[in-house]
Design an enzyme around this catalytic site. Structure first.
Site, mmCIF file in Angstrom:
data_model
loop_
_atom_site.group_PDB
_atom_site.id
_atom_site.type_symbol
_atom_site.label_atom_id
_atom_site.label_comp_id
_atom_site.label_asym_id
_atom_site.label_seq_id
_atom_site.Cartn_x
_atom_site.Cartn_y
_atom_site.Cartn_z
ATOM 1 N N TYR A 191 1.309 -1.891 -0.183
ATOM 2 C CA TYR A 191 0.333 0.044 -0.157
ATOM 3 C C TYR A 191 1.370 1.191 0.067
ATOM 4 C CZ TYR A 191 -3.955 2.867 1.439
ATOM 5 O OH TYR A 191 -5.338 3.735 2.282
ATOM 6 N N LYS B 228 -0.655 -1.301 -3.995
ATOM 7 C CA LYS B 228 -2.393 -0.470 -4.116
ATOM 8 C C LYS B 228 -1.538 0.736 -4.166
ATOM 9 C CE LYS B 228 -6.330 1.596 -0.742
ATOM 10 N NZ LYS B 228 -6.486 1.570 0.376
#
Length: 299
Positions: A142, A170
């Protein structure tokens, strides 16, 4: 059994970063979490992220995190990928959370860049490697420098992609040029972590979304994705533009604050926020209602 996945879409395509429902007195609402998870899957999500930023993970205990994963897996784990947030700014603690999530039945892990301490790239590389080494679960990185203070540089993403269990990223970096290079060079499955950039990231190779606005517009997000995949760029653009007021409105303040306000209006489980987050003011609530109405969402 976890839902079927492919190397191209290891966690599905449309995932909502789910809020953590609390009861009126602020305790964890596991029944509410299960009802909300069922609703989100019923309307079109094929994955859910729990214990992420929108799940108020900084304010939930390790035991609450494990209980939440267990409850959501029990409710929808046969129909949707359940991804557990396990990232902190402490590598040892992150490893403990990863192992607990695996024991609770999670299908994968979301690991955010260590925040506040601003580690160098080598520290970021070792941090993510340690989390990926700790379990047999696939890992989604992320990358959100606006919160973490540091980006995952392209070279570091490429190095991390060599790990057999690091399979996705992400992307909330907000840089389509860097995304293009990192996506092309790493081969990771790429997920938009910024709703305003869902369609632009699809255009450079993303496979899906980890969305906040999925709490309210999952069918529209899926329609946008399917239009893009079928080559109907005009339709995908039309849906993207229709949703612009929703994207704007839901992020005038922290997404979990607006999500819980909307869910409460819709009669879905949400409950109060834990400090330091606070509820919307009456003026902010009116603005959110106008924003959503402009995007076709009536409260």
């Amino acid at each position: 059994m976890a839902p079927t996945s492919t190397p191209q879409t290891p966690f599905g395509r449309v995932l909502t970063a789910m809020v953590t429902p609390f009861t009126a007195d602020g305790t964890l609402d596991l029944d509410g979490a299960q009802r909300l998870a069922v609703h989100l899957v019923d309307v079109g999500n094929d994955g859910l992220v729990v214990n992420g930023t929108t799940g108020e993970s900084p304010t939930t205990s390790d035991a609450e995190k494990a209980d939440l994963v267990r409850a959501v897996v029990e409710a929808v784990g046969d129909r949707a990928h359940v991804i557990a947030g396990a990232g902190t700014n402490d590598t040892r603690h992150s490893v403990e959370l990863a192992r607990a999530a695996e024991q609770a039945g999670a299908h994968g892990l979301l690991a955010v860049t260590p925040y506040y301490s601003k580690p160098p790239q080598e520290g970021i590389f070792r941090h993510f490697s340690a989390i990926a080494d700790a379990t047999d679960l696939p890992v989604m990185l992320y990358d959100i420098p606006g919160r973490s203070g540091v980006p995952i540089n392209t070279e570091t993403i490429v190095r991390l992609a060599d790990h057999p269990r690091i399979v996705a990223n992400k992307d909330a970096k907000g840089d389509l040029g860097r995304a293009s290079w990192a996506l092309a060079r790493s081969g990771l499955a790429w997920y938009s972590g910024d709703d305003m950039l869902n369609l632009p990231l699809l255009s450079v190779g993303a496979v899906g979304f980890v969305s906040v606005v999925g709490h309210v517009v999952t069918p529209e997000l899926r329609a946008l994705l399917e239009a893009h995949l079928s080559g109907d760029v005009a339709k995908a653009t039309e849906i993207h533009q229709q949703l612009l007021p929703v994207f704007t409105g839901m992020f005038r303040t922290q997404g979990v604050i607006t999500c819980k306000a909307v869910l409460d209006r819709l009669g879905l489980p949400a409950g109060p926020l834990r400090l330091p987050l606070v509820e919307l003011s009456p003026e902010e609530t009116e603005q959110l209602t106008r924003d959503l109405a402009a995007g076709g969402v009536q409260l």
